[in-house]
Write a protein that holds these residues in place. Structure first.
Motif, PDB file in Angstrom:
ATOM      1  N   GLU A 115       0.847  -1.192   0.000  1.00  0.00           N
ATOM      2  CA  GLU A 115       0.000   0.000   0.000  1.00  0.00           C
ATOM      3  C   GLU A 115       0.882   1.241   0.000  1.00  0.00           C
ATOM      4  N   PRO A 116       0.535   2.266  -0.771  1.00  0.00           N
ATOM      5  CA  PRO A 116       1.338   3.494  -0.782  1.00  0.00           C
ATOM      6  C   PRO A 116       1.047   4.355   0.439  1.00  0.00           C
ATOM      7  N   PRO A 117       1.870   5.372   0.684  1.00  0.00           N
ATOM      8  CA  PRO A 117       1.540   6.345   1.744  1.00  0.00           C
ATOM      9  C   PRO A 117       0.194   7.004   1.432  1.00  0.00           C
ATOM     10  N   VAL A 118      -0.558   7.327   2.457  1.00  0.00           N
ATOM     11  CA  VAL A 118      -1.872   7.925   2.261  1.00  0.00           C
ATOM     12  C   VAL A 118      -1.717   9.356   1.736  1.00  0.00           C
ATOM     13  N   HIS A 119      -2.403   9.658   0.649  1.00  0.00           N
ATOM     14  CA  HIS A 119      -2.398  11.007   0.090  1.00  0.00           C
ATOM     15  C   HIS A 119      -3.511  11.813   0.763  1.00  0.00           C
ATOM     16  N   PRO A 120      -3.259  13.074   1.145  1.00  0.00           N
ATOM     17  CA  PRO A 120      -4.287  13.856   1.859  1.00  0.00           C
ATOM     18  C   PRO A 120      -5.614  13.969   1.119  1.00  0.00           C
ATOM     19  N   ALA A 121      -5.576  13.967  -0.223  1.00  0.00           N
ATOM     20  CA  ALA A 121      -6.809  14.160  -0.989  1.00  0.00           C
ATOM     21  C   ALA A 121      -7.544  12.855  -1.285  1.00  0.00           C
ATOM     22  N   GLU A 122      -7.052  11.724  -0.763  1.00  0.00           N
ATOM     23  CA  GLU A 122      -7.736  10.452  -1.016  1.00  0.00           C
ATOM     24  C   GLU A 122      -9.167  10.456  -0.484  1.00  0.00           C
ATOM     25  N   GLN A 123      -9.420  11.259   0.544  1.00  0.00           N
ATOM     26  CA  GLN A 123     -10.761  11.295   1.121  1.00  0.00           C
ATOM     27  C   GLN A 123     -11.789  11.840   0.135  1.00  0.00           C
ATOM     28  N   ARG A 124     -11.336  12.488  -0.921  1.00  0.00           N
ATOM     29  CA  ARG A 124     -12.252  13.029  -1.933  1.00  0.00           C
ATOM     30  C   ARG A 124     -12.638  11.985  -2.988  1.00  0.00           C
ATOM     31  N   VAL A 125     -11.985  10.848  -3.001  1.00  0.00           N
ATOM     32  CA  VAL A 125     -12.248   9.831  -4.023  1.00  0.00           C
ATOM     33  C   VAL A 125     -13.544   9.096  -3.711  1.00  0.00           C
ATOM     34  N   VAL A 126     -14.361   8.898  -4.745  1.00  0.00           N
ATOM     35  CA  VAL A 126     -15.624   8.159  -4.598  1.00  0.00           C
ATOM     36  C   VAL A 126     -15.735   7.135  -5.717  1.00  0.00           C
ATOM     37  N   GLY A 127     -16.449   6.068  -5.438  1.00  0.00           N
ATOM     38  CA  GLY A 127     -16.740   5.097  -6.480  1.00  0.00           C
ATOM     39  C   GLY A 127     -17.792   5.649  -7.436  1.00  0.00           C
ATOM     40  N   LEU A 128     -17.692   5.248  -8.711  1.00  0.00           N
ATOM     41  CA  LEU A 128     -18.619   5.722  -9.734  1.00  0.00           C
ATOM     42  C   LEU A 128     -19.312   4.526 -10.372  1.00  0.00           C
ATOM     43  N   GLY A 129     -20.641   4.523 -10.298  1.00  0.00           N
ATOM     44  CA  GLY A 129     -21.418   3.401 -10.816  1.00  0.00           C
ATOM     45  C   GLY A 129     -21.823   3.592 -12.265  1.00  0.00           C
ATOM     46  N   GLU A 130     -22.690   2.701 -12.721  1.00  0.00           N
ATOM     47  CA  GLU A 130     -23.128   2.703 -14.120  1.00  0.00           C
ATOM     48  C   GLU A 130     -23.807   4.009 -14.514  1.00  0.00           C
ATOM     49  N   ALA A 131     -24.465   4.672 -13.568  1.00  0.00           N
ATOM     50  CA  ALA A 131     -25.138   5.934 -13.874  1.00  0.00           C
ATOM     51  C   ALA A 131     -24.156   7.025 -14.301  1.00  0.00           C
ATOM     52  N   SER A 132     -22.876   6.842 -13.984  1.00  0.00           N
ATOM     53  CA  SER A 132     -21.857   7.836 -14.324  1.00  0.00           C
ATOM     54  C   SER A 132     -21.113   7.502 -15.615  1.00  0.00           C
ATOM     55  N   HIS A 133     -21.488   6.431 -16.301  1.00  0.00           N
ATOM     56  CA  HIS A 133     -20.728   5.998 -17.472  1.00  0.00           C
ATOM     57  C   HIS A 133     -20.716   7.050 -18.583  1.00  0.00           C
ATOM     58  N   GLY A 134     -21.840   7.683 -18.818  1.00  0.00           N
ATOM     59  CA  GLY A 134     -21.876   8.713 -19.857  1.00  0.00           C
ATOM     60  C   GLY A 134     -20.967   9.882 -19.516  1.00  0.00           C
TER      61      GLY A 134
END
Length: 257
Positions: A115-134
Protein backbone atom coordinates in the motif's frame (compact mmCIF):
# COMPACT_ATOMS: atom_id res chain seq x y z
CA UNK A 1 -4.71 -22.46 -45.04
CA UNK A 2 -3.87 -22.13 -41.38
CA UNK A 3 -0.66 -23.71 -40.24
CA UNK A 4 -0.96 -26.40 -37.61
CA UNK A 5 1.11 -26.93 -34.52
CA UNK A 6 1.05 -29.25 -31.57
CA UNK A 7 -0.04 -27.51 -28.40
CA UNK A 8 2.92 -27.36 -25.99
CA UNK A 9 2.33 -28.31 -22.39
CA UNK A 10 1.39 -25.31 -20.25
CA UNK A 11 4.06 -26.42 -17.77
CA UNK A 12 6.68 -25.54 -20.40
CA UNK A 13 6.21 -21.89 -19.43
CA UNK A 14 7.48 -22.54 -15.94
CA UNK A 15 10.20 -25.19 -16.07
CA UNK A 16 12.97 -22.55 -16.18
CA UNK A 17 11.69 -20.64 -13.17
CA UNK A 18 11.60 -17.39 -15.14
CA UNK A 19 8.50 -16.21 -13.30
CA UNK A 20 10.62 -15.75 -10.17
CA UNK A 21 13.29 -13.66 -11.86
CA UNK A 22 13.57 -9.88 -12.16
CA UNK A 23 12.06 -8.63 -15.40
CA UNK A 24 9.47 -11.40 -15.63
CA UNK A 25 6.50 -9.78 -13.90
CA UNK A 26 4.30 -10.31 -16.97
CA UNK A 27 4.74 -14.03 -16.51
CA UNK A 28 4.41 -13.90 -12.73
CA UNK A 29 1.24 -11.81 -12.60
CA UNK A 30 -0.15 -12.89 -15.96
CA UNK A 31 0.25 -16.43 -17.19
CA UNK A 32 1.44 -17.89 -13.88
CA UNK A 33 -1.82 -16.96 -12.16
CA UNK A 34 -4.06 -18.67 -14.70
CA UNK A 35 -3.03 -21.91 -16.38
CA UNK A 36 -5.60 -23.17 -18.90
CA UNK A 37 -4.78 -26.64 -20.19
CA UNK A 38 -5.28 -25.61 -23.81
CA UNK A 39 -3.03 -22.54 -23.81
CA UNK A 40 -0.54 -22.48 -26.67
CA UNK A 41 2.93 -21.63 -25.46
CA UNK A 42 6.55 -21.81 -26.52
CA UNK A 43 9.67 -22.25 -24.42
CA UNK A 44 13.33 -21.77 -25.24
CA UNK A 45 16.59 -21.26 -23.44
CA UNK A 46 16.09 -18.03 -21.48
CA UNK A 47 12.59 -17.18 -22.67
CA UNK A 48 8.96 -18.23 -22.79
CA UNK A 49 6.01 -17.00 -24.85
CA UNK A 50 2.27 -17.62 -24.77
CA UNK A 51 -0.60 -16.79 -27.11
CA UNK A 52 -3.74 -14.79 -26.41
CA UNK A 53 -5.45 -16.36 -29.40
CA UNK A 54 -8.65 -14.26 -29.59
CA UNK A 55 -6.55 -11.11 -29.75
CA UNK A 56 -3.77 -12.61 -31.88
CA UNK A 57 -1.23 -11.40 -29.32
CA UNK A 58 1.94 -13.19 -28.22
CA UNK A 59 3.28 -12.29 -24.77
CA UNK A 60 6.88 -13.10 -23.99
CA UNK A 61 9.53 -12.66 -21.27
CA UNK A 62 13.23 -13.45 -21.25
CA UNK A 63 16.24 -12.15 -23.13
CA UNK A 64 15.50 -10.15 -26.30
CA UNK A 65 17.33 -12.62 -28.55
CA UNK A 66 15.51 -15.61 -27.10
CA UNK A 67 12.09 -13.95 -27.11
CA UNK A 68 12.57 -12.83 -30.71
CA UNK A 69 13.22 -16.44 -31.67
CA UNK A 70 10.05 -17.64 -29.96
CA UNK A 71 7.87 -14.94 -31.52
CA UNK A 72 9.26 -15.71 -34.97
CA UNK A 73 8.53 -19.38 -34.36
CA UNK A 74 4.97 -18.54 -33.31
CA UNK A 75 4.44 -16.39 -36.41
CA UNK A 76 5.77 -19.18 -38.63
CA UNK A 77 3.64 -21.87 -37.02
CA UNK A 78 0.43 -19.82 -36.71
CA UNK A 79 0.58 -17.07 -39.37
CA UNK A 80 -3.18 -16.54 -39.32
CA UNK A 81 -3.30 -16.14 -35.53
CA UNK A 82 -0.21 -14.13 -34.60
CA UNK A 83 -0.67 -10.43 -35.36
CA UNK A 84 1.06 -8.57 -32.53
CA UNK A 85 3.34 -9.09 -29.58
CA UNK A 86 4.63 -7.71 -26.29
CA UNK A 87 8.19 -8.59 -25.33
CA UNK A 88 11.29 -7.18 -23.61
CA UNK A 89 12.70 -3.93 -25.01
CA UNK A 90 14.90 -4.57 -28.04
CA UNK A 91 12.99 -7.60 -29.29
CA UNK A 92 11.30 -5.56 -32.03
CA UNK A 93 14.61 -4.72 -33.73
CA UNK A 94 15.61 -8.38 -33.82
CA UNK A 95 12.26 -9.50 -35.21
CA UNK A 96 12.43 -6.64 -37.72
CA UNK A 97 15.36 -8.34 -39.43
CA UNK A 98 12.97 -11.05 -40.59
CA UNK A 99 9.40 -9.71 -40.55
CA UNK A 100 7.83 -6.28 -41.01
CA UNK A 101 7.23 -4.68 -37.60
CA UNK A 102 4.89 -1.67 -37.24
CA UNK A 103 3.16 0.47 -34.60
CA UNK A 104 6.00 0.07 -32.13
CA UNK A 105 5.29 1.43 -28.61
CA UNK A 106 7.67 1.21 -25.66
CA UNK A 107 6.08 0.52 -22.28
CA UNK A 108 7.03 -0.31 -18.73
CA UNK A 109 5.00 -2.95 -16.92
CA UNK A 110 4.93 -1.83 -13.27
CA UNK A 111 3.67 -3.52 -10.12
CA UNK A 112 3.56 -3.22 -6.36
CA UNK A 113 2.74 -5.46 -3.43
CA UNK A 114 2.57 -2.63 -0.90
CA UNK A 115 0.00 0.00 0.00
CA UNK A 116 1.34 3.49 -0.78
CA UNK A 117 1.54 6.35 1.74
CA UNK A 118 -1.87 7.93 2.26
CA UNK A 119 -2.40 11.01 0.09
CA UNK A 120 -4.29 13.86 1.86
CA UNK A 121 -6.81 14.16 -0.99
CA UNK A 122 -7.74 10.45 -1.02
CA UNK A 123 -10.76 11.29 1.12
CA UNK A 124 -12.25 13.03 -1.93
CA UNK A 125 -12.25 9.83 -4.02
CA UNK A 126 -15.62 8.16 -4.60
CA UNK A 127 -16.74 5.10 -6.48
CA UNK A 128 -18.62 5.72 -9.73
CA UNK A 129 -21.42 3.40 -10.82
CA UNK A 130 -23.13 2.70 -14.12
CA UNK A 131 -25.14 5.93 -13.87
CA UNK A 132 -21.86 7.84 -14.32
CA UNK A 133 -20.73 6.00 -17.47
CA UNK A 134 -21.88 8.71 -19.86
CA UNK A 135 -20.14 11.38 -17.81
CA UNK A 136 -16.98 9.28 -17.61
CA UNK A 137 -16.88 8.72 -21.36
CA UNK A 138 -17.26 12.43 -22.10
CA UNK A 139 -14.57 13.26 -19.54
CA UNK A 140 -12.10 10.74 -20.97
CA UNK A 141 -12.71 11.83 -24.54
CA UNK A 142 -11.94 15.41 -23.56
CA UNK A 143 -9.02 14.95 -21.19
CA UNK A 144 -7.50 11.58 -22.18
CA UNK A 145 -8.52 10.66 -25.77
CA UNK A 146 -6.05 7.76 -25.87
CA UNK A 147 -7.46 6.11 -22.72
CA UNK A 148 -6.89 2.36 -22.62
CA UNK A 149 -10.35 1.30 -21.45
CA UNK A 150 -13.75 2.94 -21.26
CA UNK A 151 -16.99 2.79 -19.28
CA UNK A 152 -18.90 -0.42 -19.85
CA UNK A 153 -15.81 -2.53 -20.52
CA UNK A 154 -16.24 -6.06 -19.20
CA UNK A 155 -12.63 -6.01 -17.91
CA UNK A 156 -13.30 -3.17 -15.46
CA UNK A 157 -14.31 -4.00 -11.88
CA UNK A 158 -14.36 -0.45 -10.51
CA UNK A 159 -14.46 3.18 -11.64
CA UNK A 160 -13.49 5.91 -9.17
CA UNK A 161 -13.33 9.68 -9.40
CA UNK A 162 -12.91 13.03 -7.71
CA UNK A 163 -15.46 15.86 -8.02
CA UNK A 164 -15.07 19.57 -7.38
CA UNK A 165 -17.29 21.58 -5.04
CA UNK A 166 -19.87 21.94 -7.82
CA UNK A 167 -20.08 18.18 -8.32
CA UNK A 168 -18.19 18.30 -11.59
CA UNK A 169 -15.87 15.37 -12.36
CA UNK A 170 -12.21 16.50 -12.28
CA UNK A 171 -10.35 13.15 -12.16
CA UNK A 172 -11.14 9.49 -12.81
CA UNK A 173 -9.53 6.08 -13.07
CA UNK A 174 -10.39 2.40 -13.26
CA UNK A 175 -9.34 -0.98 -11.99
CA UNK A 176 -9.28 -3.23 -15.01
CA UNK A 177 -7.58 -6.62 -15.39
CA UNK A 178 -4.79 -8.32 -17.30
CA UNK A 179 -6.33 -10.25 -20.16
CA UNK A 180 -4.73 -13.61 -19.54
CA UNK A 181 -5.04 -13.77 -15.74
CA UNK A 182 -7.61 -11.29 -14.44
CA UNK A 183 -4.94 -9.67 -12.24
CA UNK A 184 -5.82 -6.10 -11.15
CA UNK A 185 -4.60 -3.48 -13.62
CA UNK A 186 -4.97 0.25 -13.01
CA UNK A 187 -6.08 1.98 -16.21
CA UNK A 188 -7.50 5.15 -17.79
CA UNK A 189 -6.38 7.52 -15.04
CA UNK A 190 -7.15 11.08 -16.21
CA UNK A 191 -7.26 14.56 -14.71
CA UNK A 192 -9.06 17.67 -15.93
CA UNK A 193 -6.44 19.60 -17.91
CA UNK A 194 -7.27 22.81 -16.05
CA UNK A 195 -6.83 21.10 -12.66
CA UNK A 196 -3.46 19.43 -13.19
CA UNK A 197 -0.69 20.09 -10.72
CA UNK A 198 -3.01 19.92 -7.70
CA UNK A 199 -2.31 16.30 -6.78
CA UNK A 200 -5.67 14.92 -7.95
CA UNK A 201 -4.10 12.24 -10.12
CA UNK A 202 -1.76 11.26 -7.30
CA UNK A 203 -4.64 10.97 -4.85
CA UNK A 204 -6.75 8.89 -7.20
CA UNK A 205 -3.85 6.62 -8.15
CA UNK A 206 -2.94 6.12 -4.50
CA UNK A 207 -6.56 5.27 -3.64
CA UNK A 208 -6.89 2.75 -6.50
CA UNK A 209 -3.57 1.14 -5.60
CA UNK A 210 -4.60 0.76 -1.97
CA UNK A 211 -7.97 -0.70 -3.01
CA UNK A 212 -6.30 -3.31 -5.24
CA UNK A 213 -3.58 -4.27 -2.75
CA UNK A 214 -6.10 -4.76 0.07
CA UNK A 215 -8.32 -7.00 -2.07
CA UNK A 216 -5.81 -8.80 -4.29
CA UNK A 217 -2.43 -8.40 -2.61
CA UNK A 218 -0.92 -6.39 -5.47
CA UNK A 219 -1.65 -3.96 -8.28
CA UNK A 220 -0.21 -3.62 -11.80
CA UNK A 221 -0.22 -0.97 -14.51
CA UNK A 222 1.20 -0.07 -17.90
CA UNK A 223 3.21 3.14 -18.25
CA UNK A 224 4.36 4.69 -21.51
CA UNK A 225 8.15 4.73 -21.41
CA UNK A 226 8.49 8.44 -22.23
CA UNK A 227 5.97 9.67 -19.63
CA UNK A 228 8.27 11.29 -17.06
CA UNK A 229 5.53 12.71 -14.77
CA UNK A 230 3.88 9.29 -14.55
CA UNK A 231 7.24 7.68 -13.92
CA UNK A 232 7.90 9.96 -10.94
CA UNK A 233 4.40 9.44 -9.55
CA UNK A 234 4.43 5.64 -9.78
CA UNK A 235 7.91 5.51 -8.28
CA UNK A 236 6.70 7.55 -5.28
CA UNK A 237 3.79 5.14 -4.87
CA UNK A 238 6.18 2.18 -4.73
CA UNK A 239 5.64 0.64 -8.17
CA UNK A 240 8.60 -1.44 -9.33
CA UNK A 241 10.30 -0.45 -12.58
CA UNK A 242 12.01 -3.65 -13.75
CA UNK A 243 10.08 -4.68 -16.83
CA UNK A 244 10.73 -2.45 -19.88
CA UNK A 245 8.64 -3.81 -22.74
CA UNK A 246 7.89 -3.14 -26.37
CA UNK A 247 4.58 -3.82 -28.11
CA UNK A 248 4.15 -3.93 -31.88
CA UNK A 249 2.17 -5.35 -34.75
CA UNK A 250 3.83 -7.64 -37.23
CA UNK A 251 3.35 -8.99 -40.71
CA UNK A 252 4.34 -12.40 -41.94
CA UNK A 253 5.84 -10.66 -44.98
CA UNK A 254 9.65 -10.55 -44.92
CA UNK A 255 11.17 -7.30 -43.68
CA UNK A 256 11.56 -4.72 -46.43
CA UNK A 257 8.80 -6.20 -48.62
Amino acid sequence: MQATTSVPRTADLFHQGLERQTGSALLRFGAARHRPAGRISWSGDGAVAWLDRPRGHVWSVGTPAATAGLILRAAHQLPDDVREFTAPRGTDALIGRHLAVTDVVEWVFRWTLEEPPVHPAEQRVVGLGEASHGELLAFLEQHSPAHSTGPGSSDVSLWAGIRDTDGRLVACGALSSLRDSGAPLMASVATDAAQRGQGLGAALTSWLTRYAVRRHGFCTLWQLADNSPADRLYTRLGYRNEDPCVAARLSTCPAGV
